[in-house]
Design a protein around this motif. Structure first.
Motif, PDB file in Angstrom:
ATOM      1  N   ARG A  30       0.854  -1.199   0.000  1.00 30.48           N
ATOM      2  CA  ARG A  30       0.000   0.000   0.000  1.00 30.48           C
ATOM      3  C   ARG A  30       0.891   1.250   0.000  1.00 30.48           C
ATOM      4  NH1 ARG A  30      -5.299  -1.285   1.438  1.00 30.48           N
ATOM      5  NH2 ARG A  30      -5.680   0.872   2.084  1.00 30.48           N
ATOM      6  N   VAL A  31       0.766   2.022  -1.071  1.00 31.10           N
ATOM      7  CA  VAL A  31       1.665   3.162  -1.263  1.00 31.10           C
ATOM      8  C   VAL A  31       0.888   4.476  -1.191  1.00 31.10           C
ATOM      9  CG1 VAL A  31       3.324   4.235  -2.843  1.00 31.10           C
ATOM     10  CG2 VAL A  31       3.022   1.745  -2.867  1.00 31.10           C
ATOM     11  N   LEU A  32       1.448   5.423  -0.460  1.00 29.51           N
ATOM     12  CA  LEU A  32       0.955   6.795  -0.554  1.00 29.51           C
ATOM     13  C   LEU A  32       1.924   7.526  -1.468  1.00 29.51           C
ATOM     14  CD1 LEU A  32      -0.114   9.118   2.387  1.00 29.51           C
ATOM     15  CD2 LEU A  32       1.258   9.985   0.529  1.00 29.51           C
ATOM     16  N   MET A  33       1.409   8.105  -2.542  1.00 23.43           N
ATOM     17  CA  MET A  33       2.285   8.893  -3.407  1.00 23.43           C
ATOM     18  C   MET A  33       2.024  10.367  -3.172  1.00 23.43           C
ATOM     19  SD  MET A  33       2.943   7.036  -7.101  1.00 23.43           S
ATOM     20  CE  MET A  33       4.405   8.008  -7.495  1.00 23.43           C
ATOM     21  N   ALA A  43      -1.013   3.455   4.721  1.00 19.83           N
ATOM     22  CA  ALA A  43       0.112   3.355   3.797  1.00 19.83           C
ATOM     23  C   ALA A  43       1.261   2.608   4.462  1.00 19.83           C
ATOM     24  CB  ALA A  43       0.568   4.749   3.389  1.00 19.83           C
ATOM     25  N   GLU A  44       1.885   1.719   3.696  1.00 18.97           N
ATOM     26  CA  GLU A  44       3.049   0.988   4.212  1.00 18.97           C
ATOM     27  C   GLU A  44       4.356   1.659   3.815  1.00 18.97           C
ATOM     28  OE1 GLU A  44       2.221  -3.614   4.191  1.00 18.97           O
ATOM     29  OE2 GLU A  44       1.439  -2.695   2.355  1.00 18.97           O
ATOM     30  N   CYS A  45       4.273   2.628   2.907  1.00 19.80           N
ATOM     31  CA  CYS A  45       5.451   3.401   2.523  1.00 19.80           C
ATOM     32  C   CYS A  45       4.971   4.649   1.796  1.00 19.80           C
ATOM     33  CB  CYS A  45       6.387   2.582   1.629  1.00 19.80           C
ATOM     34  SG  CYS A  45       5.653   2.079   0.077  1.00 19.80           S
ATOM     35  N   VAL A  46       5.869   5.592   1.638  1.00 21.90           N
ATOM     36  CA  VAL A  46       5.540   6.825   0.926  1.00 21.90           C
ATOM     37  C   VAL A  46       6.538   6.998  -0.221  1.00 21.90           C
ATOM     38  CG1 VAL A  46       5.440   9.355   1.079  1.00 21.90           C
ATOM     39  CG2 VAL A  46       4.511   7.940   2.947  1.00 21.90           C
ATOM     40  N   ILE A  47       6.026   7.221  -1.409  1.00 22.17           N
ATOM     41  CA  ILE A  47       6.885   7.520  -2.554  1.00 22.17           C
ATOM     42  C   ILE A  47       6.610   8.956  -2.981  1.00 22.17           C
ATOM     43  CG2 ILE A  47       7.461   6.977  -4.959  1.00 22.17           C
ATOM     44  CD1 ILE A  47       6.768   4.082  -4.429  1.00 22.17           C
ATOM     45  N   GLU A  48       7.677   9.749  -3.037  1.00 30.27           N
ATOM     46  CA  GLU A  48       7.518  11.142  -3.436  1.00 30.27           C
ATOM     47  C   GLU A  48       8.086  11.344  -4.832  1.00 30.27           C
ATOM     48  OE1 GLU A  48       7.812  15.503  -1.595  1.00 30.27           O
ATOM     49  OE2 GLU A  48       9.473  14.213  -1.048  1.00 30.27           O
ATOM     50  N   GLU A 108       8.502  10.431  11.918  1.00 28.28           N
ATOM     51  CA  GLU A 108       7.230  10.577  12.633  1.00 28.28           C
ATOM     52  C   GLU A 108       6.235   9.497  12.268  1.00 28.28           C
ATOM     53  OE1 GLU A 108       4.928  14.242  13.147  1.00 28.28           O
ATOM     54  OE2 GLU A 108       6.826  15.237  12.647  1.00 28.28           O
ATOM     55  N   ILE A 109       6.004   9.336  10.963  1.00 30.81           N
ATOM     56  CA  ILE A 109       5.028   8.322  10.543  1.00 30.81           C
ATOM     57  C   ILE A 109       5.636   6.936  10.725  1.00 30.81           C
ATOM     58  CG2 ILE A 109       3.564   7.531   8.649  1.00 30.81           C
ATOM     59  CD1 ILE A 109       3.586  10.361   7.530  1.00 30.81           C
ATOM     60  N   GLY A 110       6.948   6.844  10.501  1.00 28.05           N
ATOM     61  CA  GLY A 110       7.633   5.579  10.771  1.00 28.05           C
ATOM     62  C   GLY A 110       7.469   4.522   9.704  1.00 28.05           C
ATOM     63  N   VAL A 111       7.348   4.925   8.453  1.00 27.04           N
ATOM     64  CA  VAL A 111       7.323   3.951   7.353  1.00 27.04           C
ATOM     65  C   VAL A 111       8.419   4.325   6.354  1.00 27.04           C
ATOM     66  CG1 VAL A 111       4.845   3.443   7.600  1.00 27.04           C
ATOM     67  CG2 VAL A 111       5.585   5.206   5.978  1.00 27.04           C
ATOM     68  N   PRO A 112       8.835   3.362   5.502  1.00 25.28           N
ATOM     69  CA  PRO A 112       9.882   3.670   4.531  1.00 25.28           C
ATOM     70  C   PRO A 112       9.457   4.751   3.523  1.00 25.28           C
ATOM     71  CG  PRO A 112       9.659   1.310   4.778  1.00 25.28           C
ATOM     72  CD  PRO A 112       8.494   1.922   5.496  1.00 25.28           C
TER      73      PRO A 112
END
Lengths: 404, 256
Positions: free
Chosen positions: A236-239, A320-325, A348-352
């Motif tokens: 699960r990705v947050l972009m 989200a399990e990670c964040v891609i910017e 803070e959020i603590g994900v990759p």
């Protein structure tokens, strides 16, 4: 579900450009002005209330960039170059139809490009103050919008009534609500659509009635879909980051082709502009519009804490399990802000977190693939070791005033 | 049970056979990369099997990594080189917290969590500056072998300043330096500094000890000293650093 198959909303939005072109040509033939817009800060409602058709002109094609580089430096963001390249080649039918192009003083690259564009097209540039938490900024923005309204009235010889503004606001709120509800389907463990399919529910022309009908149909169909594709194994990705305008979606595709599912898109082509509505009951619709649009957490705003808060909220809501910017090359404001985003995500959020800087050409896709796959390998390792996606405690501590 | 790790890198293919019960490396081999990389990898792999007398029925997994990983059709699965280098390093040096890897066309800096998993990483972008390819270009231009670069750099009196952002520009700079009579030793020393600077920028300010150096470039004498100086941290070359990726790949078969 049959609604979403061959003749349903997916198919309708696949023909988005031709739908919009057909609509704009018909409106143009009826004498309605076509007004090009360049950014989410433009209050489309004022344009609609003038009986005109707001059309997004943002370029998503790599093909127009060489032409743009005849006038613009090569080291400039591809979105700006692509948009401008269409004007050099004169092959954006919407731009060629436009009686006016409206833009804002957002980033430096855009501002200076507008100066060149204004040599060949009628332009009106709104001055956007960039200190989001100062009342004087909002007051100034509100005044800017009042002058913009007066300009449209004068230029097109139509009075813009409060009644027409309210109707346009209701129309746009409806569109935002539908898109918001579609996006919220991604909160599910096994969402009924992919991030790309969600992104494709978009339109160049704002508030088109037939679009709204299709969005409604999509919502009904997707909500009642019983056989859900197994997507639990996807990461699960947050972009976040720059907009992915029509034609420039390749990084999102790459993410989803390599085991990701983009559950939340915090950018101008995703959730950012649709989360807040305009107050329909306000006595002063222009002021209500100014408030909504001034709240957009674009990286040109300073400081842009609202974007960080939004990323934090979305990471929690969408698990989200990670964040891609994503940063388009030479987009200075997003590029600099990425340091704060990375810190927020990791500490803070603590994900990759993974930052990707690229442009509209896919020449570095193999290199980006390695990064994305390595990120997902790290996420899957975390999953196996039982680390939670976006730890709840961190997010709640950071938002003591959050009503949700 | 045995597992095989195949690292299809840009310049060479490396294969490691690992005994999953004892975690001992049974054999490792290396061959130059070429057009038919699957055939090259397979030949090397079969050669190692023969050499060790391992029966194919004892193989539990064949894992490919490296930029050519998706072209190794006989592999069971692929894992990225980032994860593999982390696994390979933690196997030999469990306390490692930072990995600098410089290969043929890539350089990367990997930060590890306390449990050896990848915390984050940075890689070179579109240019080969700061990679082995850079050193090859320089060696060819100076007419020396890659292995001799380090020894040559030791004789430098005043290292030349060479920009670290682009291989093509750096090569033109070297031509200019040679034309102006700069000593090859000074040029090589300047190039090693340029590579370290590039990698140091990638590593950022938060380098955590111990730092392990992997990839084929770690074998070039003088490179590690240069890296130490740039990072301001002690740096250890991993044992057989050119095989770290292949070893890591073989290890992912033990536990995914």
């Amino acid at each position: 579900m049959t609604h979403c198959d061959a003749d349903g909303p997916h198919e309708w939005f696949r023909r988005m450009i031709s739908n919009c072109l057909q609509y704009a040509r018909a409106a143009h033939a009826e004498g309605r002005p076509i007004i090009g817009i360049m950014c989410e800060f433009t209050p489309r409602e004022i344009i609609m209330a003038a009986g005109a058709v707001p059309v997004c002109l943002c370029g998503g094609s790599a093909a127009t960039i060489p032409a743009a580089e005849e006038h613009l430096p090569a080291n400039l963001c591809p979105l700006i170059k692509s948009t401008y390249g269409y004007s050099v080649l004169r092959n954006n039918p919407f731009l060629e139809m436009a009686s006016l192009v409206v833009a804002e003083t957002t980033c430096d690259g855009k501002k200076k490009m507008y100066e060149l564009l204004s040599e060949r097209y009628p332009m009106y540039v709104l001055e956007l103050p960039q200190k989001p938490h100062e009342d004087s900024g909002l007051a100034q923005w509100c005044e800017t919008l009042r002058r913009f309204k007066a300009e449209l009235e004068l230029r097109f010889g139509v009075p813009i009534t409060d009644e027409a503004l309210r109707a346009a606001i209701a129309n746009m709120n409806q569109e935002r609500r539908l898109r918001r509800e579609l996006a919220a389907l991604m909160k599910a463990d096994a969402p009924p659509l992919t991030g790309r399919q969600l992104l494709d529910f978009k339109s160049r022309v704002a508030g088109m009635e037939r679009d709204l009908v299709q969005l409604e149909l999509a919502l009904v169909a997707l909500r009642s879909q019983t056989e859900l594709p197994a997507r639990q194994n996807r990461v699960r990705v947050l972009m976040t980051g720059v907009p992915m305008v029509h034609g420039a979606e390749w990084v999102l595709d790459l993410v989803e082709d390599h085991g990701g599912l983009v559950v939340a898109l915090e950018n101008c082509t995703g959730l950012k502009p649709i989360l807040e509505d305009v107050d329909e009951s306000s006595d002063d619709p222009i002021h209500a519009l100014a408030v909504k649009y001034y709240h957009l957490p674009c990286s040109v705003m300073s400081p842009n804490d609202d974007r960080l808060n939004l990323i934090r909220e979305l990471a929690l809501e969408y698990r989200a399990e990670c964040v891609i910017e994503l940063v388009w090359q030479a987009c200075i404001t997003y590029d600099v802000e990425s340091y704060r985003v990375k810190r927020l995500v990791q500490e803070e959020i603590g994900v990759p977190y993974l930052g990707i800087e690229t442009d509209y050409s896919v020449s570095d896709s193999a290199r980006i693939t390695v990064r994305v796959e390595a990120l997902f390998e790290a996420v899957l390792q975390r999953r196996r070791s039982g680390s939670p996606a976006a730890p709840v405690s961190a997010v709640q501590e950071a938002r003591p005033d959050d009503k949700t | 049970m045995i597992s095989a790790g195949i690292d299809a890198g840009s310049r060479s293919i490396k294969v490691v056979l690992l005994d999953l019960d004892t975690h001992q490396v049974l054999a490792c081999g290396q061959t130059n990369q070429g057009v038919h990389q699957e055939a090259l990898a397979q030949d090397l792999f079969l050669h190692l099997l023969e050499q060790t007398g391992v029966d194919q029925s004892n193989l539990r997994g064949i894992i490919a990594t490296g930029y050519g990983r998706n072209l190794i059709g006989f592999a069971d699965t692929t894992v990225t080189e980032i994860t593999c280098h982390a696994r390979g390093v933690c196997h030999t040096v469990p306390s490692a917290r930072t990995i600098v890897e410089i290969g043929g066309q890539d350089s990367k800096c990997i930060r590890l969590n306390g449990d050896g998993t990848v915390r984050d990483f940075a890689m070179n972008d579109r240019c080969a500056a700061g990679t082995g390819r850079f050193l090859e270009v320089v060696a060819a231009r100076l007419g020396v072998t890659l292995d001799a670069l380090g020894a040559l750099a030791k004789h430098a009196k005043s290292p030349a300043h060479i920009s670290s952002t682009c291989v093509v520009f750096a090569e033109t700079e070297i031509i200019g330096l040679l034309a102006s009579g700069a000593a090859p030793a000074d040029i090589v020393a300047g190039v090693l500094i340029a590579v370290s600077t590039r990698v140091g920028a990638m590593a950022g300010r938060h380098v955590e000890d111990p730092v392990l150096f992997t990839g084929g470039v770690a074998l070039i004498p003088g490179m590690v000293d240069c890296l130490k100086e740039t990072l301001g941290h002690p740096v250890c070359v991993a044992p057989e650093p050119q095989f770290t990726g292949a070893l890591g790949a073989a290890l992912t078969s033990a536990s995914p």
